[in-house]
Write an enzyme that holds these catalytic residues in place. Structure first.
Site, PDB file in Angstrom:
ATOM      1  N   ASP A  76       0.949  -1.496  -0.352  1.00 56.96           N
ATOM      2  CA  ASP A  76       0.356  -0.051   0.422  1.00 56.96           C
ATOM      3  C   ASP A  76       1.042   1.383  -0.078  1.00 56.96           C
ATOM      4  OD1 ASP A  76       1.039  -0.354   2.546  1.00 56.96           O
ATOM      5  OD2 ASP A  76      -0.700  -0.829   3.202  1.00 56.96           O
ATOM      6  N   ASN A 145      -6.907  -2.708  14.257  1.00 58.16           N
ATOM      7  CA  ASN A 145      -8.981  -2.899  14.841  1.00 58.16           C
ATOM      8  C   ASN A 145      -8.670  -4.363  13.245  1.00 58.16           C
ATOM      9  OD1 ASN A 145      -7.787  -2.016  11.604  1.00 58.16           O
ATOM     10  ND2 ASN A 145      -8.871  -0.330  11.373  1.00 58.16           N
ATOM     11  N   GLU A 152      -9.788  -2.182   5.258  1.00 61.10           N
ATOM     12  CA  GLU A 152     -10.258  -1.339   6.964  1.00 61.10           C
ATOM     13  C   GLU A 152     -11.447  -2.486   6.366  1.00 61.10           C
ATOM     14  OE1 GLU A 152      -9.499   0.214   8.912  1.00 61.10           O
ATOM     15  OE2 GLU A 152      -8.044   1.748   7.627  1.00 61.10           O
TER      16      GLU A 152
HETATM   17  C1  GLP Z   1      -1.003   0.283   8.123  1.00 60.11           C
HETATM   18  C2  GLP Z   1      -0.007  -0.644   7.642  1.00 60.11           C
HETATM   19  C3  GLP Z   1       0.141  -2.080   7.562  1.00 60.11           C
HETATM   20  C4  GLP Z   1       0.605  -2.304   8.906  1.00 60.11           C
HETATM   21  C5  GLP Z   1      -0.177  -1.617   9.686  1.00 60.11           C
HETATM   22  C6  GLP Z   1       0.638  -1.881  11.421  1.00 60.11           C
HETATM   23  O1  GLP Z   1      -1.625   0.990   8.887  1.00 60.11           O
HETATM   24  N1  GLP Z   1      -0.943   0.078   6.154  1.00 60.11           N
HETATM   25  O2  GLP Z   1       0.455  -2.592   6.373  1.00 60.11           O
HETATM   26  O3  GLP Z   1       0.491  -3.803   9.113  1.00 60.11           O
HETATM   27  O4  GLP Z   1       0.194   0.083   9.356  1.00 60.11           O
HETATM   28  O5  GLP Z   1       1.334  -1.014  12.048  1.00 60.11           O
HETATM   29  P1  GLP Z   1       2.391  -1.615  12.862  1.00 60.11           P
HETATM   30  O6  GLP Z   1       2.919  -2.565  12.749  1.00 60.11           O
HETATM   31  O7  GLP Z   1       3.092  -0.020  12.853  1.00 60.11           O
HETATM   32  O8  GLP Z   1       1.110  -1.315  14.180  1.00 60.11           O
END
Ligand code: GLP
Length: 250
Positions: A76, A145, A152
């Site tokens: 993404d 979430n 989402e």
């Molecule tokens: C973002 C990314 C996800 C990721 C998530 C969790 O929203 N788009 O791909 O898994 O964050 O982030 P973190 O690893 O910092 O907890």
């Protein structure tokens, strides 16, 4: 229908002590993939969870692991952030991995969140994954979430690469990477659930107590669009690598 779907569930769950062990386990899976198939297609993720994996991959590269034939696709990218914005995922990947290994620039793919026609960009991205032969191994983190990529809650399982509106909870979670919460983009381009499910192997990593609810629901809850990661119960080859804290509710 749901009972039927649950019958194909085959999840490997690896519970480790901490972040370092989680990173080592996942990095070894990637290393094995690269050694077995030097021209593998890797699906990559951002966020704080995979940082240890990228550090290790850089170390493995120093010890000889070759990325020259590797192709990568990131999950993404935020809409509206230029590649040189420190919070863009392009910047993150460059900083944490691509500047440290010998992957060829032409084989690195990240959605372009600055594309003038975002719908076209989504189609182009999805097609380039197909043209590369599909993803051999996809790394995933998980949102509190239950989101995967930026899919989402409520995202249809049939989605391919698409434009998403970020939820309040994700904007709040990710505000730490920006100067202020108001700077967090409200939209992103993300591979869809279907794009992710097409990967031949999936590794989802999670660490810390804040992920415990999402993990227990993803692994043991019903398969539902309310918790996007629960769809992984339907994938034939998925491994959850979670530390004790993230596994505390399993
Ligand atoms: C973002 C990314 C996800 C990721 C998530 C969790 O929203 N788009 O791909 O898994 O964050 O982030 P973190 O690893 O910092 O907890």
């Amino acid at each position: 229908m749901q009972t039927e779907l649950r019958k194909v569930k085959k999840l490997n769950i690896v519970i480790v002590e901490n972040f370092d062990q989680m990173s080592e386990h996942a990095a070894n899976m990637l290393r094995n993939q690269i050694l077995t198939k030097p021209d593998s297609v890797l699906g990559l993720a951002t966020g704080s969870t995979p940082l240890g994996v990228y550090r290790l991959l850089a170390e493995y590269h120093e010890m000889g692991l070759d990325f020259s034939e590797i192709t990568t696709f990131n999950l993404d990218e935020y809409i509206g952030l230029a590649a040189d914005h420190p919070a863009s995922y392009r910047y993150y990947m460059e900083e944490n991995l691509f500047s440290k290994v010998n992957a060829a620039k032409k084989n690195i793919h990240i959605p372009n969140g600055m594309a003038p026609d975002l719908e076209k960009e989504c189609e182009r991205y999805e097609l380039s994954i197909q043209n590369a032969g599909g993803i051999d191994i996809q790394i995933l983190g998980i949102g509190t979430n239950g989101h995967i990529g930026f899919n989402e809650p409520g995202t249809e399982f049939g989605t391919t690469t698409h434009v998403v509106d970020l939820t309040e909870s994700t904007i709040n979670d990710n505000a730490r990477f920006f100067e202020s919460r108001d700077d967090v983009p409200t939209q992103a381009i993300s591979m869809g659930i279907k794009s992710i499910m097409k990967a031949r192997n999936i590794v989802l990593m999670a660490n810390g107590e804040s992920k415990a609810d999402a993990i227990v629901q993803a692994v043991k809850g019903p398969v539902t669009t309310d918790l996007p990661a629960s769809v992984l119960q339907l994938h034939p080859s998925v491994t959850f690598v979670v530390d004790k804290a993230a596994a505390s509710k399993l």
